[in-house]
Design a protein around this motif. Sequence first.
Motif, PDB file in Angstrom:
ATOM      1  N   ALA A   1       0.818  -1.207   0.000  1.00 14.07           N
ATOM      2  CA  ALA A   1       0.000   0.000   0.000  1.00 14.07           C
ATOM      3  C   ALA A   1       0.859   1.266   0.000  1.00 14.07           C
ATOM      4  O   ALA A   1       0.448   2.300  -0.533  1.00 14.07           O
ATOM      5  CB  ALA A   1      -0.933  -0.001   1.208  1.00 14.07           C
ATOM      6  N   ALA A   2       2.039   1.186   0.591  1.00 14.08           N
ATOM      7  CA  ALA A   2       2.941   2.335   0.617  1.00 14.08           C
ATOM      8  C   ALA A   2       3.755   2.474  -0.661  1.00 14.08           C
ATOM      9  O   ALA A   2       4.470   3.459  -0.838  1.00 14.08           O
ATOM     10  CB  ALA A   2       3.879   2.223   1.820  1.00 14.08           C
ATOM     11  N   GLY A   3       3.651   1.487  -1.544  1.00 21.25           N
ATOM     12  CA  GLY A   3       4.382   1.552  -2.806  1.00 21.25           C
ATOM     13  C   GLY A   3       5.856   1.264  -2.679  1.00 21.25           C
ATOM     14  O   GLY A   3       6.651   1.680  -3.530  1.00 21.25           O
ATOM     15  N   THR A   4       6.252   0.535  -1.630  1.00 20.60           N
ATOM     16  CA  THR A   4       7.682   0.273  -1.416  1.00 20.60           C
ATOM     17  C   THR A   4       8.086  -1.155  -1.777  1.00 20.60           C
ATOM     18  O   THR A   4       9.223  -1.536  -1.561  1.00 20.60           O
ATOM     19  CB  THR A   4       8.058   0.534   0.053  1.00 20.60           C
ATOM     20  N   VAL A   5       7.159  -1.941  -2.316  1.00 19.61           N
ATOM     21  CA  VAL A   5       7.478  -3.316  -2.691  1.00 19.61           C
ATOM     22  C   VAL A   5       7.943  -3.340  -4.153  1.00 19.61           C
ATOM     23  O   VAL A   5       7.283  -2.785  -5.032  1.00 19.61           O
ATOM     24  CB  VAL A   5       6.260  -4.241  -2.504  1.00 19.61           C
ATOM     25  N   GLN A   6       9.054  -3.988  -4.385  1.00 21.73           N
ATOM     26  CA  GLN A   6       9.616  -4.101  -5.728  1.00 21.73           C
ATOM     27  C   GLN A   6       8.734  -4.993  -6.595  1.00 21.73           C
ATOM     28  O   GLN A   6       8.368  -6.103  -6.208  1.00 21.73           O
ATOM     29  CB  GLN A   6      11.027  -4.699  -5.651  1.00 21.73           C
ATOM     30  N   ARG A   7       8.390  -4.531  -7.777  1.00 19.22           N
ATOM     31  CA  ARG A   7       7.685  -5.368  -8.745  1.00 19.22           C
ATOM     32  C   ARG A   7       8.698  -6.069  -9.637  1.00 19.22           C
ATOM     33  O   ARG A   7       9.753  -5.522  -9.962  1.00 19.22           O
ATOM     34  CB  ARG A   7       6.743  -4.533  -9.612  1.00 19.22           C
ATOM     35  N   ALA A   8       8.362  -7.293 -10.023  1.00 16.43           N
ATOM     36  CA  ALA A   8       9.240  -8.034 -10.920  1.00 16.43           C
ATOM     37  C   ALA A   8       9.222  -7.388 -12.302  1.00 16.43           C
ATOM     38  O   ALA A   8       8.170  -6.931 -12.763  1.00 16.43           O
ATOM     39  CB  ALA A   8       8.788  -9.489 -11.024  1.00 16.43           C
ATOM     40  N   PRO A   9      10.364  -7.330 -12.989  1.00 16.19           N
ATOM     41  CA  PRO A   9      10.382  -6.728 -14.324  1.00 16.19           C
ATOM     42  C   PRO A   9       9.589  -7.563 -15.320  1.00 16.19           C
ATOM     43  O   PRO A   9       9.529  -8.788 -15.211  1.00 16.19           O
ATOM     44  CB  PRO A   9      11.877  -6.709 -14.681  1.00 16.19           C
ATOM     45  N   VAL A  10       8.988  -6.898 -16.286  1.00 18.61           N
ATOM     46  CA  VAL A  10       8.217  -7.591 -17.330  1.00 18.61           C
ATOM     47  C   VAL A  10       8.853  -7.344 -18.698  1.00 18.61           C
ATOM     48  O   VAL A  10       8.178  -7.297 -19.720  1.00 18.61           O
ATOM     49  CB  VAL A  10       6.737  -7.157 -17.317  1.00 18.61           C
ATOM     50  N   THR A  11      10.169  -7.201 -18.706  1.00 18.98           N
ATOM     51  CA  THR A  11      10.927  -6.981 -19.943  1.00 18.98           C
ATOM     52  C   THR A  11      10.688  -8.115 -20.933  1.00 18.98           C
ATOM     53  O   THR A  11      10.603  -9.279 -20.545  1.00 18.98           O
ATOM     54  CB  THR A  11      12.420  -6.893 -19.605  1.00 18.98           C
ATOM     55  N   ALA A  12      10.589  -7.776 -22.205  1.00 21.00           N
ATOM     56  CA  ALA A  12      10.384  -8.771 -23.255  1.00 21.00           C
ATOM     57  C   ALA A  12      11.678  -9.550 -23.488  1.00 21.00           C
ATOM     58  O   ALA A  12      12.707  -8.979 -23.863  1.00 21.00           O
ATOM     59  CB  ALA A  12       9.931  -8.100 -24.541  1.00 21.00           C
ATOM     60  N   LEU A  13      11.647 -10.874 -23.264  1.00 16.46           N
ATOM     61  CA  LEU A  13      12.778 -11.763 -23.469  1.00 16.46           C
ATOM     62  C   LEU A  13      12.362 -12.858 -24.442  1.00 16.46           C
ATOM     63  O   LEU A  13      11.283 -12.806 -25.029  1.00 16.46           O
ATOM     64  CB  LEU A  13      13.215 -12.357 -22.126  1.00 16.46           C
ATOM     65  N   VAL A  14      13.221 -13.863 -24.624  1.00 19.09           N
ATOM     66  CA  VAL A  14      12.866 -15.053 -25.399  1.00 19.09           C
ATOM     67  C   VAL A  14      13.291 -16.281 -24.613  1.00 19.09           C
ATOM     68  O   VAL A  14      14.244 -16.226 -23.828  1.00 19.09           O
ATOM     69  CB  VAL A  14      13.527 -15.072 -26.799  1.00 19.09           C
ATOM     70  N   ASN A  15      12.578 -17.395 -24.799  1.00 15.61           N
ATOM     71  CA  ASN A  15      12.943 -18.619 -24.103  1.00 15.61           C
ATOM     72  C   ASN A  15      13.882 -19.459 -24.954  1.00 15.61           C
ATOM     73  O   ASN A  15      14.331 -19.037 -26.025  1.00 15.61           O
ATOM     74  CB  ASN A  15      11.686 -19.401 -23.698  1.00 15.61           C
ATOM     75  N   ALA A  16      14.190 -20.662 -24.474  1.00 22.61           N
ATOM     76  CA  ALA A  16      15.162 -21.509 -25.169  1.00 22.61           C
ATOM     77  C   ALA A  16      14.665 -21.972 -26.528  1.00 22.61           C
ATOM     78  O   ALA A  16      15.467 -22.411 -27.372  1.00 22.61           O
ATOM     79  CB  ALA A  16      15.506 -22.724 -24.298  1.00 22.61           C
ATOM     80  N   GLN A  17      13.371 -21.887 -26.767  1.00 23.64           N
ATOM     81  CA  GLN A  17      12.813 -22.243 -28.081  1.00 23.64           C
ATOM     82  C   GLN A  17      12.756 -21.033 -29.005  1.00 23.64           C
ATOM     83  O   GLN A  17      12.271 -21.142 -30.138  1.00 23.64           O
ATOM     84  CB  GLN A  17      11.405 -22.828 -27.911  1.00 23.64           C
ATOM     85  N   GLY A  18      13.237 -19.878 -28.531  1.00 25.66           N
ATOM     86  CA  GLY A  18      13.249 -18.669 -29.347  1.00 25.66           C
ATOM     87  C   GLY A  18      11.927 -17.942 -29.382  1.00 25.66           C
ATOM     88  O   GLY A  18      11.771 -16.979 -30.146  1.00 25.66           O
ATOM     89  N   ARG A  19      10.968 -18.367 -28.563  1.00 30.03           N
ATOM     90  CA  ARG A  19       9.655 -17.719 -28.545  1.00 30.03           C
ATOM     91  C   ARG A  19       9.632 -16.593 -27.518  1.00 30.03           C
ATOM     92  O   ARG A  19      10.337 -16.652 -26.502  1.00 30.03           O
ATOM     93  CB  ARG A  19       8.561 -18.736 -28.236  1.00 30.03           C
ATOM     94  N   PRO A  20       8.802 -15.554 -27.739  1.00 30.57           N
ATOM     95  CA  PRO A  20       8.728 -14.438 -26.784  1.00 30.57           C
ATOM     96  C   PRO A  20       8.352 -14.935 -25.396  1.00 30.57           C
ATOM     97  O   PRO A  20       7.505 -15.829 -25.231  1.00 30.57           O
ATOM     98  CB  PRO A  20       7.632 -13.542 -27.376  1.00 30.57           C
ATOM     99  N   PHE A  21       8.971 -14.320 -24.395  1.00 34.22           N
ATOM    100  CA  PHE A  21       8.716 -14.712 -23.002  1.00 34.22           C
ATOM    101  C   PHE A  21       8.838 -13.484 -22.118  1.00 34.22           C
ATOM    102  O   PHE A  21       9.715 -12.624 -22.316  1.00 34.22           O
ATOM    103  CB  PHE A  21       9.713 -15.768 -22.532  1.00 34.22           C
ATOM    104  N   SER A  22       7.962 -13.406 -21.111  1.00 29.75           N
ATOM    105  CA  SER A  22       8.021 -12.347 -20.111  1.00 29.75           C
ATOM    106  C   SER A  22       7.478 -12.901 -18.810  1.00 29.75           C
ATOM    107  O   SER A  22       6.620 -13.792 -18.803  1.00 29.75           O
ATOM    108  CB  SER A  22       7.192 -11.133 -20.552  1.00 29.75           C
ATOM    109  N   LEU A  23       7.967 -12.370 -17.681  1.00 30.67           N
ATOM    110  CA  LEU A  23       7.416 -12.777 -16.388  1.00 30.67           C
ATOM    111  C   LEU A  23       5.940 -12.419 -16.276  1.00 30.67           C
ATOM    112  O   LEU A  23       5.213 -13.023 -15.489  1.00 30.67           O
ATOM    113  CB  LEU A  23       8.203 -12.129 -15.253  1.00 30.67           C
ATOM    114  N   ALA A  24       5.487 -11.452 -17.083  1.00 27.05           N
ATOM    115  CA  ALA A  24       4.061 -11.120 -17.077  1.00 27.05           C
ATOM    116  C   ALA A  24       3.226 -12.308 -17.536  1.00 27.05           C
ATOM    117  O   ALA A  24       2.044 -12.420 -17.175  1.00 27.05           O
ATOM    118  CB  ALA A  24       3.795  -9.911 -17.974  1.00 27.05           C
ATOM    119  N   ASP A  25       3.812 -13.211 -18.323  1.00 24.06           N
ATOM    120  CA  ASP A  25       3.087 -14.403 -18.776  1.00 24.06           C
ATOM    121  C   ASP A  25       2.732 -15.331 -17.611  1.00 24.06           C
ATOM    122  O   ASP A  25       1.879 -16.211 -17.756  1.00 24.06           O
ATOM    123  CB  ASP A  25       3.927 -15.195 -19.787  1.00 24.06           C
TER     124      ASP A  25
END
Length: 561
Positions: A200-224
Motif C-alpha cells: 500500500a505504501a508503494g515500497t514493494v519491488q515489482r518483478a520486471p516484465v521486460t520482453a525476453l525469449v525462451n530456449a525455443q526462441g519464442r517471446p517470453f516475459s514474467l508477465a506471462d
Amino acid sequence: MGTPVGALTPSPAAPAPAPGRRWSLQVIAGVAALGLVALGGGMAASRLMLGGGGASGGGTVLVLVTARRPAPAAGPSPSARLVVAALGLHPTARPWGQGWITAAAPGTTVHLSRATQAPRYATLFSLRVPAGLYNGAALVGPGGHAAGSARQRVLYRVRAGQLVPLLFTVALHRQGSGWRPSFTAAYAGNSSFNFGLRVAAGTVQRAPVTALVNAQGRPFSLADLRGRVVILASFLTECQETCPLVEAALLQVEQQLRRRGLANLVSIVEVTQDPADDTPAVLRLYAHRMGLPWTLATGSPRAVASFWSQLHVPPIQRQPWHGPAPLDPLTGRPEPFNLIHASMVAVIDPHGYLISQLLGQPTVRGGVPTTLYRYLDNQGRTQLAQGGQWSAATVLNTVLPLLQAQGVNNAFPQPATVLRPGAVVPPFTLPSTQGPPVSMLQLIGHPMLLDFWASWCVNCQRELPLLARTATADAGSGLRVVLINDQQSAATARAFLRRLQVPLPSLLDGSGRVAAQFGVSALPVNVFVDGTGHITAIEVGQLTPTVLQARLRAILPGSAG
C-alpha cells in the motif's frame, strides 16, 4: 444494491494538516446493530452476535485499515469516510457466492486521510470469531450489503486463543470535488499484514516484465506467469562454480513441490546474464545436458541488462585469465574471459511482487546430480563442500506460505505433526553462539519468547531489534527471549546479529529438527511460553509491537490479561 460494504462515502477534499499537528482518527460508536446481512448477489448470510466473551472456543481477529499511498499530485490531500458495522467472513467449505457469516462490530467511522496513509494504519476493532479456515473477508456497512469488489479473497486460519491481524487496504479516487474510496486487497497474519502495508505504501519491488525469449526462441516475459508463484534465478551457462549448485538446489525444490502435488502451481525461471553467448540454441543444449525441466530465458543485450538492472543485480564483469583459459564445457572452445557475475534467487508472488531475494551460493544437502557435479570445476566443488547462505528449504519456506494464501490447503503443515498452543515446550538442547549448549529444561519456570529466524529472512531483520529491546525492557519480569537460528552456521548467525547490533545469543538449530516440531514453514516464527512451560501462542511472520505486547501480557507475571 443498498449500501456498499463498509458504507464507503466520499467527502470533500480535506485541508492539509498544520505543521506539527497530530491527527487522530475519529471513531464514532453507536451505529445500530445489524439484522440479517446479505453479502453480494442478495445471498443470505448467517448472523453472529459476537461480543467480548462470545464465540467460545474461537480466536480473535484484529481488524485494521490503511489508505494506499497515492501518486504525488497538486492540490489538497485526499480524504474519505469509512463506516463499518460488521466483519464478513467466508468459510472455505462453502461456495464463494454464498455462506458468508457476519460478526457484529462496535459501530465505527474512520476518516481515511493523511493520518491513515500507508504505512500508517487505523485499528478498527477486535472480534472473537469461530475457529476455522476462511478464504474471504469484507467490511460491512450499516446497510448490510456488499458490493462484489469489496469482498476480498484472503486465506486465514483462526485458532482457539490466537490473534489474527486482518488488514484491509483502500484506494481513494477523485470524484468531483471529493474522493471516492474502494477496497483493493486484504492481508491476514503478521507477515502478510506487514507485506500489505508495504504494498500500500508503494515500497514493494515489482518483478520486471521486460520482453525476453525462451530456449525455443519464442517471446517470453514474467508477465506471462501472473497468477503463479515464480522462483527466478540468474545464471550463465559458462559458470562452473555457483550456478550448478543453484540448479541442484532448485531441482530439490522442484522435487519437493512435485511430492506435495504443488509443482503445477509454481514456475521456476532462469534468466542469463550473458546474452551474447547464451543464445536460445545454447540454452536448449544446456537444459538438455543438465536435465533442467524449467524455463531458461535470454534476449538482446539491452533487454537482459534492463531486466537485471530493475532488480539491482550488477552486470557481469569480464576479466582476463591468469594462466591458460579453461575450455567452455558446452562448446569445447577456450573461454575468452573470466566472467564474474552475481548469483541471485528471488521468489515472486502471483501478483508480480518480489517477496525475497537470496544472494550467493546455496548449501546443497543430499548430493548433487552426476551431470551437475561433473560440470563443477575445482572451485565449485570446494564451494559445494563449504556450503552457503541458503538451501532448498529456504526457498520452500517462502513459497509455501504464498500457496497457502491462494487457498492451497496441502501447502499447510499437517496439524498432527506440530506443536500447538496448550502443549508443553519439548526438552530440546541446542548449541549457542555464546557459551555452552542450552537446554529448555534450564529455562522452565521463566516466561519465554522463542524466535525462529535466519539471516536471509527480511522480516527477521526488521523484527530482531524489537525483540532485543523487549528482552532488555522486560528482563525484570523474568522474560527470556530465546533466538533460534534455522539451519545456518554459528559464524553466519554471529555476523548477522553483530551487524544488526543485537546483543542476544542465538541457539543453532542446524538440522532444522526443532523448527520442524513447531511446524515452521516460514520465518520468522515466534512461540510464547508461560512460566509452567506451556505454549500460549505461535505467531508466524514479523511481529508488530501491538501483537507482541498482547502476547506478552498473557505470559508475564503481574500483567493484565
